[in-house]
Motif scaffolding. Structure first.
Motif, short mmCIF file in Angstrom:
data_model
loop_
_atom_site.label_atom_id
_atom_site.label_comp_id
_atom_site.label_asym_id
_atom_site.label_seq_id
_atom_site.Cartn_x
_atom_site.Cartn_y
_atom_site.Cartn_z
N ALA A 76 -12.78 5.48 2.12
CA ALA A 76 -11.75 6.47 1.83
C ALA A 76 -10.39 5.80 1.70
CB ALA A 76 -11.71 7.52 2.94
N ALA A 77 -10.13 4.80 2.54
CA ALA A 77 -8.88 4.05 2.43
C ALA A 77 -8.83 3.23 1.15
CB ALA A 77 -8.71 3.15 3.66
N LEU A 78 -9.94 2.60 0.79
CA LEU A 78 -10.00 1.83 -0.46
C LEU A 78 -9.77 2.73 -1.67
CD1 LEU A 78 -13.06 -0.50 0.29
CD2 LEU A 78 -10.70 -1.25 -0.08
N ASN A 79 -10.29 3.94 -1.61
CA ASN A 79 -10.16 4.86 -2.74
C ASN A 79 -8.73 5.34 -2.97
OD1 ASN A 79 -12.85 4.79 -3.54
ND2 ASN A 79 -13.45 6.46 -2.19
N THR A 80 -7.84 5.08 -2.02
CA THR A 80 -6.43 5.41 -2.25
C THR A 80 -5.77 4.42 -3.21
OG1 THR A 80 -5.56 4.06 -0.41
CG2 THR A 80 -6.27 6.32 0.10
#
Length: 452
Positions: free
Chosen positions: A162-166
């Protein structure tokens, strides 16, 4: 799609070889991932919400990694930031990152993944039957949870994804499993799930899976069938033995590793040397299961004062155990008489450095030391009470005789004053898992643009 992960070291603050890092960056990784801590050093970091590593060392190494990230043009991620991964240490790491961005003239997007858990959230999950104990685990209730200074949940691959997808350049994650920051991108890109988790386990401590553990830097390539691992230092070699052995590291079962959402099974894994430096691994499998995250919590268990003396007289060195036993009996009575405290209100222990300080009564070896260090540890309900006991026992630790017939001895104190007030003593108070319906329901993300 094959994914290349660069791991600079087992933990930020421990150091890595700069030349090896440069070689890793030249191999054009897809992400740079490093761990920021663990529970290895005990409960203090979690209890106090502080990093065990020096800020100066952390900043120096993080500077190198931020420059490596800029050169490679890929995300940089740290998990369990600030040793314990509490919200306070995520913010500590964020402040360091902001300072460096300004100093380096970098403009970066930073995602902060927070793992701290409010006590009432955990209490509600306990009431709803969503908390299960591991082994061993203390009994918990709402009152005990409210008394904890910090509670964290260990994020897995989904929260890191989820953090990478930011699209963030830098991800500062709170408490994560050691493997999650490495496995997240290969899993996100569709590489073999068993290989992603297995390779992440092998890479979690950097070059510890090689013949030169202190060199730090390794590169792992993940694909649809397995993974390949290579150490970056010129003298570091990855061998089937060094790689396979890491499944034994901090793991009760050399074939099974539990993670949020399932477990890794390496029973059928095969390790093959591609050459003198690289090892290829295939055959690992990922077994999906309930989605649970491990909980860690710490609380104040008392306050401590310590005192140190050194015995050098042959008479006292030879009879150190008997002296400590007699001294403890005398001091227990003195504390009761002078302070009105029974043994249930405090603890007093002496550890003989050079005799049995590590194992106590389980020590099965004997030696012939020239001197013996006597470490007295007082634990009480308040720091004031612990300090008062420390002052009461001070003259007796310095002068107490072994028998009534002999002259009064004088032992050595290494510093003055002989007592040291240590402050709060913390203890771990949670070893449980919490079931989640949505991996992000117990975590939160904040994204910020900083720098020039």
């Amino acid at each position: 799609m094959p994914t290349r992960v660069l791991v600079p070291s087992g933990v930020l603050g421990l150091g890595f070889d700069r030349g090896a890092l440069a070689r890793g960056v030249a191999m054009r990784p897809d992400i740079i991932a490093i761990d920021g801590g663990s529970t290895d050093s005990g409960p203090f970091s979690l209890g106090a919400g502080q990093s065990k590593y020096a800020r100066a060392a952390t900043k120096s190494e993080w500077r190198d990694l931020m420059q490596a990230r800029a050169t490679a043009g890929v995300p940089l991620i740290i998990g369990t930031a600030g040793t314990c991964g509490a919200d306070a240490t995520v913010d500590w790491m964020y402040d360091i990152t902001c300072e460096l961005a300004a100093e380096l003239g970098q403009r970066v997007s930073i995602a902060r993944l927070y793992s701290s858990q409010p006590a009432d959230r955990v209490a509600k999950a306990l009431q709803d039957g969503q908390i299960s104990p591991l082994t061993p685990a203390p009994a918990i209730d709402a009152t005990g949870l409210a008394a904890m200074t910090n509670i964290v949940a260990l994020a897995g691959a989904e929260q890191v994804q989820a953090a990478l997808n930011t699209g963030a350049d830098i991800i500062i994650a709170g408490r994560t499993t050691d493997t999650a920051t490495i496995a997240a991108l290969p899993l996100l890109r569709g590489d073999h799930a068993g290989a992603a988790w297995h390779g992440a386990k092998i890479a979690e401590c950097g070059a510890l899976c090689s013949t030169n553990p202190t060199s730090g830097v390794i590169v792992v390539d993940f694909d649809e069938a397995g993974f390949t691992v290579e150490a970056m230092h010129e003298t570091a070699l990855c061998t089937p033995h060094s790689v396979s052995a890491h499944m034994l590291y901090e793991n009760t079962d050399p074939f099974i590793l539990y993670e949020p959402g399932g477990h890794l099974d390496v029973t059928d894994a095969r390790y093959r040397a591609l050459d003198a430096r690289r090892v290829r691994v295939e055959g690992s499998s990922w077994v999906p299961g309930r989605y649970t995250v491990k909980l860690e919590g710490a609380r104040v268990a008392g306050y401590q004062t310590t005192i140190i003396a050194v015995l050098r007289s042959r008479h006292y060195v030879s009879n150190a155990k008997a002296w400590v036993e007699k001294l403890t009996h005398y001091l227990t009575a003195a504390i009761a008489a002078r302070m009105g405290l029974s043994s249930e209100h405090y603890t007093l222990e002496f550890r003989l450095m050079g005799v049995d300080s590590a194992l106590g009564g389980q020590e099965n070896r004997s030696g012939d030391p020239v001197e013996v260090g006597v470490l007295g540890i007082v634990t009480a309900r308040t720091q004031e009470e612990a300090a008062e006991i420390g002052k009461l026992i001070n003259p007796f630790v310095l002068h107490y005789p072994l028998t009534e017939e002999e002259e009064l001895p004088t032992f050595a104190f290494p510093y003055s004053p002989a007592t040291t007030d240590r402050g709060a003593l913390y203890e771990f108070a949670l070893n449980h898992v919490m079931e989640l319906q949505d991996p992000m329901e117990a975590f939160r993300l904040v994204v910020t643009e900083v720098g020039a």
